[in-house]
Design a protein around this motif. Structure first.
Motif, PDB file in Angstrom:
ATOM      1  N   ARG A  76     -51.446  77.270 -30.537  1.00  0.00           N
ATOM      2  CA  ARG A  76     -50.832  76.027 -30.060  1.00  0.00           C
ATOM      3  C   ARG A  76     -50.139  75.278 -31.188  1.00  0.00           C
ATOM      4  O   ARG A  76     -49.226  74.510 -30.958  1.00  0.00           O
ATOM      5  CB  ARG A  76     -51.903  75.143 -29.423  1.00  0.00           C
ATOM      6  N   ARG A  77     -50.616  75.476 -32.421  1.00  0.00           N
ATOM      7  CA  ARG A  77     -49.985  74.809 -33.559  1.00  0.00           C
ATOM      8  C   ARG A  77     -50.204  75.667 -34.807  1.00  0.00           C
ATOM      9  O   ARG A  77     -51.107  76.501 -34.850  1.00  0.00           O
ATOM     10  CB  ARG A  77     -50.577  73.416 -33.772  1.00  0.00           C
ATOM     11  N   SER A  80     -44.808  74.850 -28.662  1.00  0.00           N
ATOM     12  CA  SER A  80     -44.853  73.433 -28.985  1.00  0.00           C
ATOM     13  C   SER A  80     -45.177  72.625 -27.747  1.00  0.00           C
ATOM     14  O   SER A  80     -44.846  73.005 -26.619  1.00  0.00           O
ATOM     15  CB  SER A  80     -43.514  72.981 -29.579  1.00  0.00           C
ATOM     16  N   ALA A  81     -45.835  71.477 -27.973  1.00  0.00           N
ATOM     17  CA  ALA A  81     -46.275  70.669 -26.853  1.00  0.00           C
ATOM     18  C   ALA A  81     -45.108  70.153 -26.027  1.00  0.00           C
ATOM     19  O   ALA A  81     -45.216  69.926 -24.826  1.00  0.00           O
ATOM     20  CB  ALA A  81     -47.116  69.505 -27.370  1.00  0.00           C
TER      21      ALA A  81
END
Length: 381
Positions: free
Chosen positions: A92-93, A2-3
């Motif tokens: 990334r997602r 997660s970012a």
């Protein structure tokens, strides 16, 4: 990842000293297990929740993992069982409408330590050349030499009895879908949820029993057939279930085994088992069913195999045994069958996974073969 999560460093150290530096993926901390690789390009959620991976650190050979996230429908058991997880390029997602959370979030939630950003191709080639071995992953220890000492002090897979650690503690019933045809006792040695479902689809009422179940427990449910599931550990260290199976074969109970159930079937018939150099793990393994001559693409997860002659039959106290399935990559025994003196089938097993969730489904017919076996032994064919 997660970012919002800040990446931290992690190291992976094999028991021969080979070291990889990467980033933390999943939970922070330290973990140990047997390093193995899985060649599947999909199905990572089923892999993570397969109890057969207990005490193993799984290296994914596909470089991009996590793009479909994690949902609540696909787990094969009540939790993640892998000891650690190794990926090269985590998504990334999540981008699936079924996803409820990211893979990284799920690994952290369940306390699974992993590592990302390493050369998984180099690691896989190393394991192919040197064999599966113990490994440690740590986000808290930066000195490879110190971690190596702990890796070499950790437990080995050979000689480990693990089925009792992953089995259900209480019996439960998976009812037949539609009309009930027969009752099956299924010994949970690390069973995947899709397995009793595949039997229920065919009219079998499945009584799932703990790994510690006795022959009397099997008789008590009124079983028309006996099933042994997949599971972790060394089959040579799993003796109680072999004795129970021998008693059931002596009773003439029709038998079907998958994966660990194939290895224990082999030992019950008098064959040995041995540890493969690096095992078969993935959903793209070619196997020939000698009964039909058909070649199937199959799902595998095993590090041990049965030592039985590929040709001819072997006389056992329970009938004539022979190898029914063979891996086309390396001639490893992938199935056994047992016949009575008249040549009628009494029991059979396969080393791979015909219930395969995430596919492939080439071998789903084996559940039909089990139903037919029960029907024939009951004189209802």
């Amino acid at each position: 990842m997660s970012a919002a999560q800040t990446s931290t460093g992690a190291i992976l150290v094999l028991e021969d000293g080979r070291t990889f530096h990467g980033e933390s993926y999943g939970a922070a901390g330290e973990t140990f297990g047997e390093a193995v690789f899985n060649t599947g390009m999909t199905g990572y959620q089923e892999t993570l929740t397969d109890p057969s991976y207990h005490r193993q650190v799984v290296v994914m050979t596909a470089p991009h993992i996590g793009n479909t996230g994690v949902n609540d429908e696909d787990p094969e058991s009540r939790r993640i069982w892998v000891a650690g997880y190794v990926v090269r390029d985590p998504a990334r997602r999540s981008s699936s409408w079924r996803a409820r959370r990211t893979l990284d979030e799920e690994l952290r939630e369940q306390g699974v330590v992993g590592i990302s950003g390493i050369d998984t191709r180099a690691l896989t080639r190393h394991l192919r050349e040197r064999g599966a071995m113990r490994v440690g992953i740590s986000t808290v220890e930066s000195d490879p030499a110190v971690l190596l000492e702990r890796v070499r002090a950790s437990g080995e897979m050979a000689g480990a009895e693990l089925a009792s650690q992953v089995s259900t503690t209480e019996s439960y019933v998976v009812p037949a879908l539609g009309e009930r045809r027969y009752t099956v006792a299924a010994l949970d040695l690390g069973i995947k949820s899709m397995t009793p479902h595949r039997m229920a689809e065919r009219g079998l009422e499945v009584h799932v029993l703990p790994a510690t179940a006795t022959l009397d427990d099997i008789r008590a449910v009124g079983a028309d057939g006996l099933f042994y599931s997949n599971g972790p550990g060394d089959p040579a260290a799993t003796t109680h279930q072999v004795e129970v199976l021998q008693g059931a074969l002596g009773d003439g109970l029709p038998y079907f085994g998958i994966c660990f159930g194939n290895q224990l079937f082999g030992r019950a018939l008098g064959f040995g088992t041995y540890k493969l150099k690096y095992g078969h793990r993935g959903i793209n393994q070619p196997v020939m069913d000698r009964t039909t001559g058909k070649v199937e693409v199959t799902s595998h997860n095993h590090g041990f195999a049965v030592d039985a002659p590929l040709e001819g039959t072997s006389t056992t106290p329970y009938g004539e045994a022979s190898v029914s399935h063979v891996c086309l990559n390396d001639d490893v025994v992938e199935g056994l069958e047992l016949r009575d003196p008249e040549g009628k089938l009494k029991g059979f097993s396969v080393q791979y996974h015909p219930e395969a969730a995430a596919g492939p489904h080439d071998a789903a017919y084996l559940f039909d073969r089990f139903v037919d076996l029960i029907s024939e032994r009951k004189g209802e064919a």
